[in-house]
Scaffold this active site. Structure first.
Site, mmCIF file in Angstrom:
data_model
loop_
_atom_site.group_PDB
_atom_site.id
_atom_site.type_symbol
_atom_site.label_atom_id
_atom_site.label_comp_id
_atom_site.label_asym_id
_atom_site.label_seq_id
_atom_site.Cartn_x
_atom_site.Cartn_y
_atom_site.Cartn_z
ATOM 1 N N GLY A 45 -16.301 3.518 -7.677
ATOM 2 C CA GLY A 45 -15.326 3.956 -8.658
ATOM 3 C C GLY A 45 -14.370 4.953 -8.025
ATOM 4 O O GLY A 45 -13.559 4.577 -7.209
ATOM 5 N N SER A 112 -17.494 1.665 -0.956
ATOM 6 C CA SER A 112 -16.220 1.942 -1.608
ATOM 7 C C SER A 112 -16.124 3.441 -1.925
ATOM 8 O O SER A 112 -16.347 4.245 -1.023
ATOM 9 C CB SER A 112 -16.126 1.053 -2.849
ATOM 10 N N TRP A 113 -15.857 3.831 -3.167
ATOM 11 C CA TRP A 113 -15.905 5.270 -3.481
ATOM 12 C C TRP A 113 -17.271 5.847 -3.113
ATOM 13 O O TRP A 113 -17.394 7.024 -2.756
ATOM 14 C CB TRP A 113 -15.594 5.534 -4.955
ATOM 15 N N ASP A 268 -11.139 -7.555 2.591
ATOM 16 C CA ASP A 268 -11.210 -6.537 1.536
ATOM 17 C C ASP A 268 -9.779 -6.147 1.156
ATOM 18 O O ASP A 268 -9.053 -5.577 1.975
ATOM 19 C CB ASP A 268 -11.995 -5.325 2.054
ATOM 20 N N HIS A 296 -14.181 -7.177 -0.820
ATOM 21 C CA HIS A 296 -14.580 -5.786 -1.018
ATOM 22 C C HIS A 296 -16.015 -5.620 -1.533
ATOM 23 O O HIS A 296 -16.702 -4.672 -1.182
ATOM 24 C CB HIS A 296 -13.614 -5.154 -2.026
HETATM 25 N N1 STX Z 1 -12.253 2.067 -6.141
HETATM 26 C C1 STX Z 1 -13.108 1.391 -5.291
HETATM 27 C C2 STX Z 1 -14.508 1.308 -5.798
HETATM 28 O O1 STX Z 1 -15.286 2.197 -5.591
HETATM 29 C C3 STX Z 1 -10.931 2.312 -5.609
HETATM 30 C C4 STX Z 1 -14.867 0.099 -6.514
HETATM 31 N N2 STX Z 1 -14.253 -1.035 -6.354
HETATM 32 N N3 STX Z 1 -14.810 -1.947 -7.218
HETATM 33 C C5 STX Z 1 -15.758 -1.340 -7.873
HETATM 34 O O2 STX Z 1 -15.820 -0.060 -7.437
HETATM 35 C C6 STX Z 1 -16.593 -1.989 -8.957
HETATM 36 C C7 STX Z 1 -17.517 -3.011 -8.339
HETATM 37 C C8 STX Z 1 -17.399 -0.947 -9.697
HETATM 38 C C9 STX Z 1 -15.662 -2.727 -9.932
#
Ligand code: STX
Length: 317
Positions: A45, A112-113, A268, A296
């Protein structure tokens, strides 16, 4: 060789709620073997919350895995709350959980985050981190925010982009994150909900190599979208609460001695490989795996293979 798969579905052996401030209470759960290798799963997120599938990247017979919902999302309360909600609050919450469980050091796992927050945590508390497993690298630099929310990813997904643009009048499209922030913090619940859904579905539509209706539906759910969109936009509006845009790259020296695996999908679109490459260049000691046929998401087949191989390796540290 056959690809590594997720471990079977599993229920927590304990769940907890912890008051971390006068305002926030966070939910966390423990999975696997209490005497196993401690590990913490850091979700994405910000604002994405945990899912049962996230429990399955670790061998439950060898790991004591902790998963938590970051402030304002999942089962943490108050839902979608932006007050007292910064990167450094979340780093402190991870320490609170660690102390609460009497864990000395743990494996830190995030995509990701989750990779951003894992790096911020490790650079703040390097002695507490036994190993890092990082996926879909996101460093929250202005160029990364710009790519996904203003100009870049729209070249690959012009169709989904139209729906992302829809809630924002033409006159405000010069700064979409700012336009979204005004709506996501509006007093009018209908305006907030429309903006949250469009923001969140944009990410759900672009996260997998191949479109995934289930993820798009999930990101469009009102409750999920409210927390995900509001919290993401809040963090991005505030530059992730970093002192400097390149902070996580510039502080790699603090964590270079920690065993680490970086996993990145070649295609990604949310967090393009350029960022993972910059981290790899700064941190050549960390194992670096590019999955040639993945986007991603942490659930791409080749990404799961690399992540599970990494947790298996670190179970024996
Ligand atoms: N946000 C990237 C992230 O953490 C910029 C993220 N990308 N997709 C998700 O989290 C979900 C799978 C939770 C939709």
């Amino acid at each position: 060789m056959s690809k590594r798969k997720l471990y079977p579905a599993i229920e927590p052996f304990a769940t907890h709620r912890l008051a971390v401030s006068g305002l926030h209470e966070i939910y966390f759960e423990e999975i696997g073997a209490e005497s196993g290798q401690p590990a913490i799963f850091v979700h994405g997120g910000p604002g994405g919350g945990i899912e049962p599938i996230y429990r399955r990247y670790f061998d439950p017979s060898r790991y004591h895995l902790v998963l938590f919902d970051q402030r304002g999302c999942g089962q943490s309360t108050p839902h979608a709350c932006l007050e007292e909600n910064t990167t450094w609050d979340l780093v402190a919450d991870m320490e609170r959980i660690r102390e609460e469980l009497g864990i000395e050091r743990w494996v830190v796992f995030g995509g990701s985050w989750g990779s951003t927050l894992s790096l911020a945590y490790a650079q703040t508390h390097p002695d507490r981190v036994m190993a890092l497993v990082l996926r879909g690298i996101f460093l929250l630099r202005p160029e990364e925010i710009r790519w996904f929310y203003q100009e870049g990813a729209n070249a690959i997904y012009p169709d989904a982009w139209e729906e992302y643009l829809a809630p924002i009048p033409e006159a405000e499209r010069g700064d979409l994150v700012a336009a979204y922030y005004r709506r996501l913090t509006s007093d009018d619940p209908a305006i907030r909900a429309e903006a949250a859904r469009a923001w969140s579905v944009w990410e759900g539509s672009t996260s997998k190599l191949l479109p995934n209706a289930e993820l798009i539906d999930r990101t469009g759910e009102e409750r999920f979208a409210e927390a995900f969109a509001r919290i993401e936009c809040h963090y991005f509006t505030h530059g992730g609460f970093f002192d400097q845009p390149n902070q996580l790259l510039d502080n790699v020296d603090r964590i270079r001695q920690i065993p680490a695996v970086i996993v990145q999908g070649r295609y990604d679109v949310v967090c393009p490989m350029k960022t993972a490459w910059a981290l790899h260049r700064r941190w050549p000691e960390a194992a670096f795996h590019v999955v040639p046929d993945a986007g991603h998401s942490g659930t791409e087949v080749g990404i799961i293979d690399r992540l599970v191989s990494a947790t298996d390796e670190f179970a024996a540290l």
